[in-house]
Design an enzyme around this catalytic site. Structure first.
Site, mmCIF file in Angstrom:
data_model
loop_
_atom_site.group_PDB
_atom_site.id
_atom_site.type_symbol
_atom_site.label_atom_id
_atom_site.label_comp_id
_atom_site.label_asym_id
_atom_site.label_seq_id
_atom_site.Cartn_x
_atom_site.Cartn_y
_atom_site.Cartn_z
ATOM 1 N N LYS A 62 -4.652 2.932 0.762
ATOM 2 C CA LYS A 62 -3.621 3.539 -0.074
ATOM 3 C C LYS A 62 -3.089 2.457 -0.992
ATOM 4 O O LYS A 62 -3.255 1.267 -0.715
ATOM 5 C CB LYS A 62 -2.534 4.172 0.771
ATOM 6 C CG LYS A 62 -1.887 3.267 1.784
ATOM 7 C CD LYS A 62 -0.981 4.095 2.682
ATOM 8 C CE LYS A 62 -0.329 3.243 3.748
ATOM 9 N NZ LYS A 62 -0.905 3.469 5.073
ATOM 10 N N THR A 90 -3.912 10.976 11.331
ATOM 11 C CA THR A 90 -3.081 9.957 10.699
ATOM 12 C C THR A 90 -3.827 8.623 10.619
ATOM 13 O O THR A 90 -4.492 8.222 11.557
ATOM 14 C CB THR A 90 -1.797 9.786 11.533
ATOM 15 O OG1 THR A 90 -1.068 11.008 11.454
ATOM 16 C CG2 THR A 90 -0.941 8.653 11.021
ATOM 17 N N ASP A 126 0.804 -1.224 0.000
ATOM 18 C CA ASP A 126 0.000 0.000 0.000
ATOM 19 C C ASP A 126 0.841 1.280 0.000
ATOM 20 O O ASP A 126 0.333 2.351 -0.293
ATOM 21 C CB ASP A 126 -1.035 0.005 1.135
ATOM 22 C CG ASP A 126 -0.429 -0.164 2.516
ATOM 23 O OD1 ASP A 126 0.811 -0.335 2.603
ATOM 24 O OD2 ASP A 126 -1.193 -0.140 3.497
ATOM 25 N N ARG A 128 7.422 10.643 16.481
ATOM 26 C CA ARG A 128 7.565 11.205 15.147
ATOM 27 C C ARG A 128 7.542 12.726 15.261
ATOM 28 O O ARG A 128 6.619 13.305 15.848
ATOM 29 C CB ARG A 128 6.434 10.747 14.232
ATOM 30 C CG ARG A 128 6.307 9.232 14.123
ATOM 31 C CD ARG A 128 5.659 8.841 12.808
ATOM 32 N NE ARG A 128 5.217 7.464 12.783
ATOM 33 C CZ ARG A 128 6.011 6.398 12.626
ATOM 34 N NH1 ARG A 128 7.316 6.573 12.505
ATOM 35 N NH2 ARG A 128 5.511 5.185 12.592
HETATM 36 C C1 G1P Z 1 2.133 4.924 10.264
HETATM 37 C C2 G1P Z 1 2.062 6.174 9.427
HETATM 38 C C3 G1P Z 1 0.636 6.435 9.019
HETATM 39 C C4 G1P Z 1 0.073 5.212 8.294
HETATM 40 C C5 G1P Z 1 0.252 3.981 9.148
HETATM 41 C C6 G1P Z 1 -0.166 2.716 8.418
HETATM 42 O O1 G1P Z 1 1.362 5.082 11.428
HETATM 43 O O2 G1P Z 1 2.592 7.282 10.109
HETATM 44 O O3 G1P Z 1 0.584 7.572 8.205
HETATM 45 O O4 G1P Z 1 -1.274 5.390 7.998
HETATM 46 O O5 G1P Z 1 1.611 3.832 9.527
HETATM 47 O O6 G1P Z 1 0.590 2.493 7.264
HETATM 48 P P1 G1P Z 1 1.994 5.504 12.846
HETATM 49 O O7 G1P Z 1 3.070 4.497 13.149
HETATM 50 O O8 G1P Z 1 2.577 6.866 12.657
HETATM 51 O O9 G1P Z 1 0.834 5.479 13.796
HETATM 52 ZN ZN ZN Z 2 1.687 -1.094 4.229
#
Ligand code: G1P
Ligand code: ZN
Length: 546
Positions: free
Chosen positions: A379, A347, A284, A499
């Site tokens: 995605k 997010t 994705d 992050r």
């Molecule tokens: C991370 C990314 C976020 C995405 C998710 C799944 O999540 O930052 O944008 O949607 O992986 O692929 P996070 O680890 O920041 O919660």
């Molecule tokens: Zn993925």
């Protein structure tokens, strides 16, 4: 074959994160652990008697065993049919498409995305609803609540079934259809993009590389890019999917996709290709590169939006654009110029589903190498690659020229994300709290030569169903549109990941050719000062910079 009811006791740690339940394989291998979660899903999603479930995963270690367990549980719980990808494989966007195309009740996707795979690494499972998208928070909250009081699960006593041949098998009263994992998805891509134009581009000396990172996109990319579009054999690097992803970390960014990066920056024996791309464990995510040129995911979304009319599937016009809050505002500028509405969501892809279902947005993106559209409800890495190829075929220009011309027109949003992985959870919490404690004093101060205009904890009210999601990131907002954002990851499986997102807007064309880290240097220093990030985390530098 008889269904048995097995007594079980709750596990306390089955709260789905940003994208489903992710844990170490060893955690999932505990007796009843997977079964409890799957039963909690089935107990929380309403009446699916006789309906269809879609099932598949990214092929990582434990995929096959988990699929056999879930098939027997689906049969015992009353599903009428399960569509399972051949070999137990479905990329996340392909699963989303199959749910939609076959009007399934929902789907279970087995993946921990880009996290490493293998007996000592990660596994994951998430439930997607009938629109093809990740279950919204109301559903994941209900699943979590159920995991806490579950007392039994249902499973059929039956032999494992073969997943390797396409065809149908009966499992109790339920039909299992093993389907081609690639075919439906490839058809969908053909319906959206100008394959003839891309074929002509590739036949005309244009060169490319695609790194499947030994993960799920290997068979998809080989079928679409090499077999259909005619890219030469070998265009797909690391195209053989492996249970441990070849020991790698299939996250398509400048750090982990270094093999592709070396190719694209001419650091190997072959001349740097015109275009390079990579996808992640479950297909994705995407990273897009030109010859010696990196396209940030935030810019990629903006550029796809500005050039959407290159692709036949989008020539009728696009509705709106949505981006996650930490994603740069580059797409907002395109939306404004095109007279489109632009949405800023928390997010996680699940927040885009309602907007797409309501017809409010067509294109969505996240800074974390996620781009997609309403063709599915996830995605989609290869979709983004094909969109870029379609744009390149129409514009007949280089990636670098297309991006720099975009900046000339819209200005450049310098952007970077600094990740501090595996930090002590309490210390990570303190970092965010340190900034929160200054919410009343920071506005009006100057930091990094800019005036702070506001600070907040990002909160989102879904414009479709009114649901509110709070505490989605600590923001320091500047008068000139620059931003410093702190967030804790919701996908990690050990410790906490902080992050830090940094953005600054530059309208002046003469200042568009800086390295992002240089352009953001003062912001980076200011972010560390106000949060005491490095002191509190005991780290003197980020683990990953993208
Ligand atoms: C991370 C990314 C976020 C995405 C998710 C799944 O999540 O930052 O944008 O949607 O992986 O692929 P996070 O680890 O920041 O919660
Ligand atoms: Zn993925």
């Amino acid at each position: 074959m008889s269904a048995s009811v097995v007594a079980t006791r709750p596990f306390e740690d089955q709260k789905p994160g940003t994208s489903g339940l992710r844990k170490k394989v060893k955690v999932f291998q505990q007796a009843n652990y997977l079964e409890n979660f799957v039963q909690a899903v089935f107990d929380s999603i309403g009446d699916f008697a006789g309906q269809t479930l879609v099932l598949g995963g990214d092929g990582r270690f434990y995929n096959r065993q988990a699929i056999q367990i879930i098939l027997k549980m689906a049969a015992a719980n009353g599903f009428g049919r399960v569509l399972v990808g051949q070999g137990g494989i479905l990329s996340t966007p392909a699963a989303s498409h199959i749910i939609r195309k076959h009007k399934a009740f929902g789907g279970l996707i087995l993946s921990a995305s880009h996290n490493p795979a293998g007996p000592d690494e990660d596994f994951g499972i998430k439930y997607n609803i009938g629109n093809g998208g990740p279950a919204p928070e109301g559903v994941t909250d209900a699943i979590f609540a159920r995991t806490k009081d579950i007392g039994e699960y249902r499973i059929l006593a039956a032999d494992d079934i073969s997943l390797d041949d396409i065809g149908e098998t009966q499992l109790g009263d339920m039909r299992v259809e093993v389907v081609d994992a690639v075919a439906d998805y490839a058809d969908l891509m053909r319906s959206l993009f100008d394959f003839d134009a891309i074929r002509a581009l590739l036949a005309g000396g244009f060169t490319m590389a695609f790194d499947a990172m030994h993960a799920v996109t290997g068979p998809y990319a080989t079928a679409i890019l090499e077999d259909d579009l005619g890219a030469p054999k070998g265009t797909v690097m690391n195209g053989v999917s492996k249970e441990d992803f070849g020991g790698g970390h299939p996250d398509p960014n400048l750090t982990y996709a270094h093999e592709l990066v070396d190719v694209m920056y001419g650091k190997t024996s072959r001349p740097a290709p015109d275009f390079g791309a990579a996808s992640d464990g479950d297909g994705d995510r995407n990273m897009v590169l030109g010859n010696g040129f990196f396209v940030t995911p935030s810019d990629s979304l903006a550029i796809i939006a500005a050039n959407a009319d290159c692709a036949p599937g989008y020539q009728g016009g696009i509705a709106g654009i949505a981006r996650s809050m930490p994603t740069s505002a580059a797409a907002d500028r395109v939306a404004e110029a095109m007279g489109l509405e632009c949405f800023e969501t928390p997010t996680g892809w699940k927040f885009f589903g309602n907007l797409m279902d309501a017809g409010k947005v067509t294109l969505c993106g996240e800074e974390s190498f996620g781009t997609g559209s309403s063709h599915v409800r996830e995605k989609d890495g290869l979709w983004a690659v094909l969109f870029w190829l379609n744009i390149l075929a129409v514009r007949k220009d280089s990636v670098a020229n297309i991006v720099t011309e975009h900046w000339r027109k819209f200005g450049r949003n310098y952007y970077s994300r600094h990740d501090y992985e595996g930090v002590d959870s309490a210390a990570a919490g303190q970092v965010l709290q340190t900034v929160r404690d200054q919410f009343t004093t920071l506005p009006g101060q100057r930091l990094a030569g800019r005036l702070v205009s506001a600070c907040d904890d990002f909160s989102y009210a879904d414009p479709v169903d009114g649901s509110v999601s709070s505490n989605q990131g600590v923001r320091v907002l500047f008068e000139d549109g620059s931003r410093i954002i702190f967030r804790l990851s919701g996908t990690g499986t050990s410790g906490a990941t902080i992050r830090l997102y940094l953005e600054s807007y530059e309208a002046d064309v003469c200042k568009h050719d800086m390295d992002a880290q240089d352009a953001l240097a003062e912001m980076i220093t200011a972010a560390n000062e106000i949060s005491k990030l490095q002191a509190l985390s005991g780290r003197d530098r980020p683990t990953v910079i993208t």
